[in-house]
Design a protein around this motif. Structure first.
Motif, mmCIF file in Angstrom:
data_model
loop_
_atom_site.group_PDB
_atom_site.id
_atom_site.type_symbol
_atom_site.label_atom_id
_atom_site.label_comp_id
_atom_site.label_asym_id
_atom_site.label_seq_id
_atom_site.Cartn_x
_atom_site.Cartn_y
_atom_site.Cartn_z
ATOM 1 N N GLY A 159 0.779 -1.228 0.000
ATOM 2 C CA GLY A 159 0.000 0.000 0.000
ATOM 3 C C GLY A 159 0.809 1.275 0.000
ATOM 4 N N THR A 160 2.144 1.160 0.056
ATOM 5 C CA THR A 160 3.002 2.338 0.061
ATOM 6 C C THR A 160 3.670 2.529 -1.298
ATOM 7 O OG1 THR A 160 4.955 1.126 0.834
ATOM 8 C CG2 THR A 160 3.488 2.034 2.522
ATOM 9 N N SER A 161 4.195 3.716 -1.529
ATOM 10 C CA SER A 161 4.853 4.015 -2.795
ATOM 11 C C SER A 161 5.593 5.339 -2.663
ATOM 12 C CB SER A 161 3.828 4.103 -3.932
ATOM 13 O OG SER A 161 2.855 5.087 -3.635
ATOM 14 N N LEU A 162 6.271 5.734 -3.729
ATOM 15 C CA LEU A 162 6.913 7.043 -3.793
ATOM 16 C C LEU A 162 6.091 7.894 -4.751
ATOM 17 C CD1 LEU A 162 9.438 8.696 -2.860
ATOM 18 C CD2 LEU A 162 10.487 8.057 -5.038
ATOM 19 N N TYR A 163 5.439 8.906 -4.219
ATOM 20 C CA TYR A 163 4.592 9.772 -5.035
ATOM 21 C C TYR A 163 5.465 10.829 -5.711
ATOM 22 C CZ TYR A 163 0.684 12.818 -6.337
ATOM 23 O OH TYR A 163 -0.226 13.561 -7.027
ATOM 24 N N ILE A 164 5.212 11.051 -7.001
ATOM 25 C CA ILE A 164 6.013 11.969 -7.812
ATOM 26 C C ILE A 164 5.123 13.135 -8.224
ATOM 27 C CG2 ILE A 164 7.427 12.176 -9.905
ATOM 28 C CD1 ILE A 164 7.582 9.025 -9.816
ATOM 29 N N ARG A 165 5.548 14.354 -7.913
ATOM 30 C CA ARG A 165 4.743 15.535 -8.216
ATOM 31 C C ARG A 165 5.534 16.491 -9.137
ATOM 32 N NH1 ARG A 165 0.485 18.427 -6.137
ATOM 33 N NH2 ARG A 165 -0.504 16.390 -6.360
#
Length: 355
Positions: free
Chosen positions: A132-138
């Motif tokens: 359920g986790t990840s690295l969000y990229i903005r």
């Protein structure tokens, strides 16, 4: 490595947060990407620098006339250690669509994608491993020219920041409750509802607060002209399973074309399910639900992937779907997409980019 992208080394690495308390968008990695634009010179000086505040003039156009666009995508850690991104090329294409609509200079898509890849590769140790986790990229673009003239800016910044995140709604597959908004409107065809510009989200906050005060998690927007046709949910597109068919509002110029939405449509069709993209009124949804023909409702988006809807508040009445529990189609979609994103399932659609 693309040598056009300069790297400026950080003095000291940050301590990484506990994966169990990540939340969403609260912690940021050591580095960010920055590139500048100036009329007559174009985009220039692409660089990966330490994540830190930057100076901007108080009269910068972004503060006064709202030239700001952004994207959101994720990087994942596969069980075998590989780092994977989900359809990043589509995010860059959509970012450029937003830029053009907001009279902002488009990016070199190849360079922008290379910037994402290099930044994520450099910060891969920030990608959490837990389910359920990840690295969000903005990625985002803002107007920076110090000018109070009502016209497109002559200067811009393109930046990318990264944040390790947990599940968007906490208990990821717990169905959410949605309030159908019939007072405020989000967008109309010909406006900017189909691009990812910051003002769209600012304009949605009042209705979102109203929904939360009434005990609902999100807002379902209706069309801005007749306030009759379903459009999208907060930061997600919406799907209804009616008599065994998937129905989703057609992209009409006021709905954001979601990348997860497009992926869901491809998946459902590959499973042999009929998908209808059409204008659908909230009254038709209400009547179909009262007849027991709506078996599932779910939202789709980068942050939550698939978000099952347990109840809709329509015409002063709260209607439950699938007994308030997640439905079979929603669960299968979530499992399939997240398995592809994490390299657990064959990527027959070629959606994943390995870093």
């Amino acid at each position: 490595m693309n040598k056009l992208i300069e790297r400026i080394k950080v003095a000291a690495r940050k301590e990484k947060p506990d994966s169990a308390s990540l939340g969403f968008g609260q912690y940021f990695t050591d580095y960010m990407f920055v590139m500048d634009y100036e009329e007559g010179r174009g985009w220039h000086d692409p660089r990966i620098t330490p994540y830190e505040p930057f100076t901007i003039d108080p009269s910068a156009s972004v503060f006064h006339y709202g030239q700001a666009v952004f994207e959101g995508l994720k990087a994942y850690r596969a069980e075998d250690g590989r780092v994977l991104m989900f359809r990043p090329d589509q995010n860059i294409k959509r970012l450029n669509k937003s830029c053009r609509r907001m009279s902002m200079p488009p990016l070199d898509e190849e360079l922008a994608l290379e910037a994402l890849i290099q930044l994520v590769e450099l910060e891969k140790n920030w990608i959490p491993r837990e389910e359920g986790t990840s690295l969000y990229i903005r990625p985002f673009v803002i107007a920076t020219e110090p000018s109070l003239g009502v016209r497109p800016s002559k200067k811009y910044k393109f930046m990318v920041v990264l944040t390790p995140v947990g599940s968007y709604y906490g208990d990821q597959l717990k169905p959410i409750r949605i309030y159908v908004e019939d007072e405020y409107v989000r967008a109309v065809s010909g406006g900017v509802g189909d691009v990812k510009t910051s003002g769209n989200y600012a304009a949605s906050l009042q209705a979102q607060q109203k929904a939360e005060e009434l005990g609902y998690d999100q807002v379902l927007w209706l069309d801005g002209v007749e306030k009759k046709y379903a459009e999208e949910v907060g930061s997600m597109n919406i799907f209804f399973i009616i008599n065994g068919e998937a129905v989703t509002p057609a992209l009409n110029g006021s709905i954001l074309g979601g990348i997860t939405r497009a992926s869901v449509i491809e998946l459902l069709k590959s499973w042999g399910m009929r998908v209808r993209e059409e204008r659908i009124s909230i009254d038709d949804i209400y009547q179909a639900a009262k007849r027991g023909e709506v078996s599932e409702v779910f939202g789709t988006g980068t942050a939550a992937v698939i978000s099952p809807v347990g109840a809709l508040h329509i015409h002063g009445e709260t209607i439950e779907f699938h007994n308030g529990l997640i439905g079979e189609v929603s669960e299968r979609l979530y499992e399939t997409i997240t398995n592809i994103q994490r390299g657990k399932e064959q990527d027959s659609f070629r959606w994943v980019t390995e870093i």
